[in-house]
Design an enzyme around this catalytic site. Structure first.
Site, short mmCIF file in Angstrom:
data_model
loop_
_atom_site.label_atom_id
_atom_site.label_comp_id
_atom_site.label_asym_id
_atom_site.label_seq_id
_atom_site.Cartn_x
_atom_site.Cartn_y
_atom_site.Cartn_z
N ARG A 50 -9.14 -44.60 -44.38
CA ARG A 50 -9.38 -43.80 -45.59
C ARG A 50 -9.94 -44.61 -46.75
O ARG A 50 -10.37 -44.04 -47.75
CB ARG A 50 -8.12 -43.02 -45.98
CG ARG A 50 -8.12 -41.67 -45.26
CD ARG A 50 -6.82 -40.96 -45.42
NE ARG A 50 -5.90 -41.34 -44.37
CZ ARG A 50 -4.59 -41.24 -44.45
NH1 ARG A 50 -4.03 -40.79 -45.55
NH2 ARG A 50 -3.83 -41.60 -43.45
N GLU A 96 6.30 -49.56 -40.08
CA GLU A 96 7.60 -48.90 -39.90
C GLU A 96 8.12 -49.07 -38.47
O GLU A 96 9.29 -49.34 -38.24
CB GLU A 96 7.43 -47.43 -40.24
CG GLU A 96 8.68 -46.83 -40.82
CD GLU A 96 8.43 -45.40 -41.25
OE1 GLU A 96 7.26 -45.03 -41.46
OE2 GLU A 96 9.43 -44.65 -41.34
P1 AMP Z 1 1.85 -48.79 -46.62
O1 AMP Z 1 1.40 -49.95 -45.80
O2 AMP Z 1 3.25 -48.39 -46.39
O3 AMP Z 1 1.56 -48.99 -48.11
O4 AMP Z 1 1.01 -47.53 -46.13
C1 AMP Z 1 -0.27 -47.35 -46.57
C2 AMP Z 1 -1.13 -46.59 -45.61
O5 AMP Z 1 -0.44 -45.52 -44.94
C3 AMP Z 1 -2.27 -45.97 -46.39
O6 AMP Z 1 -3.47 -46.39 -45.78
C4 AMP Z 1 -2.05 -44.48 -46.33
O7 AMP Z 1 -3.24 -43.89 -45.89
C5 AMP Z 1 -0.93 -44.25 -45.33
N1 AMP Z 1 0.23 -43.52 -45.90
C6 AMP Z 1 1.51 -43.99 -46.04
N2 AMP Z 1 2.33 -43.08 -46.59
C7 AMP Z 1 1.59 -41.98 -46.82
C8 AMP Z 1 1.85 -40.69 -47.40
N3 AMP Z 1 3.06 -40.33 -47.86
N4 AMP Z 1 0.82 -39.82 -47.50
C9 AMP Z 1 -0.41 -40.16 -47.06
N5 AMP Z 1 -0.73 -41.35 -46.50
C10 AMP Z 1 0.24 -42.26 -46.38
#
Ligand code: AMP
Length: 183
Positions: A68, A105
């Protein structure tokens, strides 16, 4: 753009993001950014406010994170007069790569960047759609840091404030997000 005008534009964008409860698994409030790209009005407003944050900063490369980060990344690069560089999942980039492993996760994941994508004179803006726990962006930040560029800025469209992802980064890293949610 004056402060009031910017606030109105950010409000409009905030209302345009679609929340999908329990996607992809129960308990997750998924922030769907696709409505931001769907109409001419929201896409151009999003572009305008993103650029407003980064004009006159001498950015030479926008780095987008798969997948994205590949939507607004190249648009920002074009408008800022910079190049675009993709960070991808393993096995997608064809030339020599640097790699960074990080914890997700469920288990570990890796991201890669072409070794010749950046140079020491680059001022880099790393972009992704959303900051959640911060694991993905931190890995991207480490990858770009190791390449010895001049400066690194970090940008998101959305930040989930309560997850405190920005705490993972050194204080000197300038992290900006347009739209904030508690979760
Ligand atoms: P993180 O590494 O946990 O910061 O996750 C980031 C990635 O996961 C991003 O590229 C987002 O596209 C996706 N992502 C994580 N949580 C969400 C959410 N609640 N809604 C949409 N996309 C999410």
């Amino acid at each position: 753009m004056d402060k009031k005008e910017k606030e109105e534009k950010l409000n409009m964008l905030h209302k345009t993001v679609r929340n999908i409860p329990d996607f992809p698994i129960p308990g997750i409030q998924f922030k769907d950014v696709t409505p931001l790209f769907k109409t001419k009005e929201s896409l151009s407003t999003l572009t305008e406010v993103l650029l407003d944050e980064y004009k006159e900063m001498g950015i030479t490369k926008v780095v987008g994170i798969e997948s994205r980060g590949f939507i607004m990344g190249p648009i920002m690069a074009l408008e800022l007069g910079a190049g675009f560089v993709p960070i991808r999942k393993p096995g997608k980039l064809p030339a020599e790569v640097y790699e960074e492993e990080y914890e997700k996760e469920y288990g570990m994941d890796k991201i890669q960047i072409h070794k010749d994508a950046l140079s020491k004179d680059d001022v880099v803006l790393i972009h992704d759609d959303l900051l959640a726990t911060g694991g993905t962006m931190l890995a991207a930040y480490k990858l770009v840091s190791k390449m010895g560029v001049k400066k690194i800025l970090v940008n998101f469209i959305i930040e989930l404030d309560d997850l405190n992802g920005r705490k993972l980064f050194p204080d000197e890293v300038e992290i900006k997000s347009l739209i904030h949610y508690s979760v």
